[in-house]
Design a protein around this motif. Structure first.
Motif, PDB file in Angstrom:
ATOM      1  N   ALA A 174      10.477  -3.432   9.063  1.00  0.00           N
ATOM      2  CA  ALA A 174       9.691  -2.334   9.634  1.00  0.00           C
ATOM      3  C   ALA A 174       8.225  -2.581   9.328  1.00  0.00           C
ATOM      4  O   ALA A 174       7.880  -3.359   8.430  1.00  0.00           O
ATOM      5  N   CYS A 175       7.366  -1.908  10.090  1.00  0.00           N
ATOM      6  CA  CYS A 175       5.927  -2.083   9.873  1.00  0.00           C
ATOM      7  C   CYS A 175       5.208  -0.753   9.976  1.00  0.00           C
ATOM      8  O   CYS A 175       5.724   0.224  10.498  1.00  0.00           O
ATOM      9  N   GLU A 176       4.014  -0.751   9.440  1.00  0.00           N
ATOM     10  CA  GLU A 176       3.060   0.349   9.599  1.00  0.00           C
ATOM     11  C   GLU A 176       1.783  -0.261  10.163  1.00  0.00           C
ATOM     12  O   GLU A 176       1.368  -1.345   9.751  1.00  0.00           O
TER      13      GLU A 176
ATOM     14  N   LEU B 199       2.282  -3.359  -5.913  1.00  0.00           N
ATOM     15  CA  LEU B 199       3.580  -2.807  -5.553  1.00  0.00           C
ATOM     16  C   LEU B 199       4.138  -1.970  -6.683  1.00  0.00           C
ATOM     17  O   LEU B 199       3.900  -2.254  -7.852  1.00  0.00           O
ATOM     18  N   SER B 200       4.883  -0.965  -6.311  1.00  0.00           N
ATOM     19  CA  SER B 200       5.686  -0.194  -7.252  1.00  0.00           C
ATOM     20  C   SER B 200       7.101  -0.206  -6.684  1.00  0.00           C
ATOM     21  O   SER B 200       7.311  -0.684  -5.557  1.00  0.00           O
TER      22      SER B 200
ATOM     23  N   HIS C 257       0.266   0.129  -2.876  1.00  0.00           N
ATOM     24  CA  HIS C 257      -0.942   0.872  -3.250  1.00  0.00           C
ATOM     25  C   HIS C 257      -2.166  -0.028  -3.122  1.00  0.00           C
ATOM     26  O   HIS C 257      -2.154  -1.167  -3.569  1.00  0.00           O
ATOM     27  N   TRP C 258      -3.208   0.502  -2.485  1.00  0.00           N
ATOM     28  CA  TRP C 258      -4.515  -0.151  -2.402  1.00  0.00           C
ATOM     29  C   TRP C 258      -5.477   0.701  -3.219  1.00  0.00           C
ATOM     30  O   TRP C 258      -5.995   1.712  -2.719  1.00  0.00           O
ATOM     31  N   GLU C 259      -5.707   0.321  -4.448  1.00  0.00           N
ATOM     32  CA  GLU C 259      -6.540   1.132  -5.336  1.00  0.00           C
ATOM     33  C   GLU C 259      -7.945   1.326  -4.787  1.00  0.00           C
ATOM     34  O   GLU C 259      -8.461   2.438  -4.738  1.00  0.00           O
ATOM     35  N   HIS C 260      -8.588   0.244  -4.357  1.00  0.00           N
ATOM     36  CA  HIS C 260      -9.979   0.325  -3.905  1.00  0.00           C
ATOM     37  C   HIS C 260     -10.130   1.030  -2.557  1.00  0.00           C
ATOM     38  O   HIS C 260     -11.219   1.475  -2.210  1.00  0.00           O
TER      39      HIS C 260
ATOM     40  N   LEU D  98       1.340   3.609   0.732  1.00  0.00           N
ATOM     41  CA  LEU D  98       2.404   3.680   1.718  1.00  0.00           C
ATOM     42  C   LEU D  98       3.734   3.637   0.988  1.00  0.00           C
ATOM     43  O   LEU D  98       3.980   2.733   0.187  1.00  0.00           O
ATOM     44  N   CYS D  99       4.579   4.587   1.284  1.00  0.00           N
ATOM     45  CA  CYS D  99       5.916   4.663   0.700  1.00  0.00           C
ATOM     46  C   CYS D  99       6.863   3.798   1.529  1.00  0.00           C
ATOM     47  O   CYS D  99       6.837   3.841   2.768  1.00  0.00           O
TER      48      CYS D  99
END
Length: 72
Positions: A24-26, A47-48, A53-56, A61-62
């Motif tokens: 899948a994509c976003e 990644l989690s 996550h893009w901190e800057h 995105l979940c």
């Protein structure tokens, strides 16, 4: 929790692949922080177990969200 085995970026999207082979994509265009980011900024994610996550860029995105709006 979904097991993600692969993540890759195209010029317009971020894709994931799960352990069971689903993909899948976003679209970057759907998220202001990602839409306006450079390709190198988009590549600076962490990644989690639950997402990307893009901190800057202050974007998250979940993984589950990637599959909420795909057509069956």
């Amino acid at each position: 929790m979904m097991e993600i085995t692969k993540i890759w970026l195209t010029p317009t999207e971020i894709w994931i692949e799960t352990a069971d082979g689903r993909q899948a994509c976003e679209r970057f265009a759907d998220y202001a922080g990602l839409r306006n980011a450079s390709p190198s900024e988009r590549e600076q994610y962490t990644l989690s177990p639950y997402g990307i996550h893009w901190e800057h860029l202050d974007e998250d995105l979940c993984f589950e969200g990637f599959f909420q709006h795909t057509a069956s």
